[in-house]
Design a protein around this motif. Structure first.
Motif, mmCIF file in Angstrom:
data_model
loop_
_atom_site.group_PDB
_atom_site.id
_atom_site.type_symbol
_atom_site.label_atom_id
_atom_site.label_comp_id
_atom_site.label_asym_id
_atom_site.label_seq_id
_atom_site.Cartn_x
_atom_site.Cartn_y
_atom_site.Cartn_z
ATOM 1 N N ASP A 9 54.790 42.442 82.886
ATOM 2 C CA ASP A 9 56.030 42.895 83.519
ATOM 3 C C ASP A 9 56.854 41.713 84.035
ATOM 4 O OD1 ASP A 9 55.614 45.707 83.179
ATOM 5 O OD2 ASP A 9 54.122 45.615 84.784
ATOM 6 N N GLY A 152 64.190 43.421 78.292
ATOM 7 C CA GLY A 152 63.570 42.306 79.006
ATOM 8 C C GLY A 152 63.822 40.960 78.369
ATOM 9 N N GLN A 169 59.591 42.143 81.472
ATOM 10 C CA GLN A 169 60.854 42.648 81.975
ATOM 11 C C GLN A 169 61.698 41.546 82.591
ATOM 12 O OE1 GLN A 169 60.561 46.164 84.525
ATOM 13 N NE2 GLN A 169 58.490 46.521 83.770
ATOM 14 N N SER A 340 64.102 48.898 85.529
ATOM 15 C CA SER A 340 63.491 47.638 85.120
ATOM 16 C C SER A 340 63.744 46.573 86.182
ATOM 17 C CB SER A 340 64.072 47.166 83.782
ATOM 18 O OG SER A 340 63.675 45.828 83.503
#
Length: 428
Positions: A9, A152, A169, A340
């Motif tokens: 992430d 991302g 992301q 996000s």
């Protein structure tokens, strides 16, 4: 169309104090996020020592009272405090003139105005805590590029001579700005060269520091002596930050240790008695580096990658720490809202909230350099009057103390158990 699942992430470029603190804060506050730290130095749990032996030549960082509160929220202060020397008093003076002001922690109902901790000890405490979290590490490795992708970023990493990619992301650049990654990604910096250098060393004096930090302004630049050593016994060791021009630095470095002490004595005076020892000297040029726009979709700059300050007021790492907490708050809100973390609305809000803090902090530290860097008699007399007034006027002194303690801005909330209510940044 379903977006492809990312490898992670959040990717943090840099595992130093800023990057490691961010990783720990995210593990505490937003544990749902998968975090990967890319660090150029090799890291291994086996390399962490079982105990810590302070070195006389250890480099250190000044931690404001507000930074202690943040580390308490992270569950790290109990460990950090084992080798953190308290600053109970601050003495600010102008060499050769009568103006001075003094701050006392007791006047503010606190045991200390701040602390001085060795960088290596702080790093060790962070690493030990991070070993207990699911944070992933790529080390030794470095981020060498980034490409925006749907949802991302795709980050290029060089590891063991080969390049590989990670998708996520968001990318946070926390490498201090020295790697060139910031410029490679297209961020524009504004740099103002002070024409000075900071000489960093630990020194010993015949008199105890008494947990007092000294900020001494001289006609050749400011110097600071911060209490260093034992957290429970006022000893005779201080951390020195000595501002010197290029020629003065070259001269000082050419001297023997005894001659360095004599020169330091002449510039600082006798408030700590005689200088008896000076350790290994390190130095670096002093520049004010700022980035007007520290975020873009999928990328954010933090710490020295976003702003590098003159060390005169000890504000750099404390400002960075407050910025990290602000970023963590926005990531928490984004995850709760299903947005996000790399979305520009998320990163833009981080920048908006942090901007006023860094603008005020830059102005505070920069103005000290400009006001106390002038040797013209009328300006010197005005400085004296200002320092005396600061010492006599309670409101002005409280404002100065809040700046020194890092408690003058919006209070960050990083505990996952507390509600994340936005408050406007203001001086109370």
């Amino acid at each position: 169309m379903t977006e492809p699942r990312m490898d992670t992430d959040l990717i943090i470029a840099g595992g130093g104090l800023a990057g490691a603190t961010l990783a720990l804060a995210l593990a505490r506050v937003v544990p749902e996020l998968r975090v990967t730290v890319v660090e150029s130095f090799p890291l291994s749990p086996d390399a962490l020592p079982d105990d810590y032996q302070p070195s006389y030549d250890a480099r250190s960082t000044a931690l404001a009272w507000g930074s202690r509160l943040i580390f308490e929220e992270l569950g790290l202060w109990a460990a950090l405090s084992e080798h953190a020397t308290p600053i109970r008093n601050i003495h600010v003076s102008d060499r050769g003139r009568f103006g001075a002001t003094r701050l006392d922690a007791a006047d503010h109902g606190q045991p200390a105005l701040g602390y001085v901790a060795d960088n290596r000890w702080m790093g060790l405490c962070l690493m030990r805590s991070l070993l207990e979290t699911p944070v992933s590490w790529q080390a030794p490795a470095e981020v060498v590029g980034m490409t925006p992708i749907v949802g991302g970023v795709k980050v290029s990493i060089r590891k063991e001579g080969e390049e590989q990619t990670l998708t996520g992301q968001c990318l946070v650049v926390a490498d201090g700005g020295r790697s060139g990654l910031r410029e490679q990604l297209g961020f524009v910096t504004r740099t103002e060269d002070y024409g000075q250098n900071a000489l960093i060393a630990n020194v010993s004096t015949s008199d105890s520091h008494g947990y007092t930090a000294f900020e001494r302004f001289t006609d050749s630049g400011p110097m600071a002596l911060l209490p260093h050593g034992s957290p429970v016994r006022a000893e005779n060791q201080s951390a020195l930050v000595w501002t010197l021009t290029d020629s003065a630095l070259e001269h000082i470095l050419s001297l023997s240790d005894d001659e360095k002490c004599r020169q330091l004595q002449e510039r600082f005076g006798w408030r700590l008695g005689r200088f008896t020892r000076i350790g290994q000297c390190n130095h670096y040029p002093l520049k004010l580096v700022t980035v007007d726009e520290a975020v873009r979709p999928g990328v954010a700059l933090v710490g020295n990658a976003a702003h590098a300050l003159h060390p005169v007021a000890g504000q750099g790492f404390n400002l960075a720490l407050r910025g990290l907490v602000t970023l963590v708050e926005q990531f928490r809100k984004a995850v709760d809202a299903g947005v996000s973390i790399g979305d520009l609305s998320v990163l833009g809000e981080y920048q908006r909230l942090h901007r006023q803090d860094w603008q005020q902090t830059v102005q505070f530290s920069d103005s000290l350099i400009r006001v106390f860097g002038q040797s013209l008699p009328p300006l010197a007399a005005a400085r004296d009057a200002g320092l005396v007034g600061l010492d006599l006027v309670p409101g002005a002194k409280r404002w100065f103390a809040r700046k020194a303690m890092g408690t003058g801005g919006r209070k960050p909330v990083i505990s996952a158990a507390e509600s994340l209510q936005e408050s406007e940044h203001h001086d109370r």
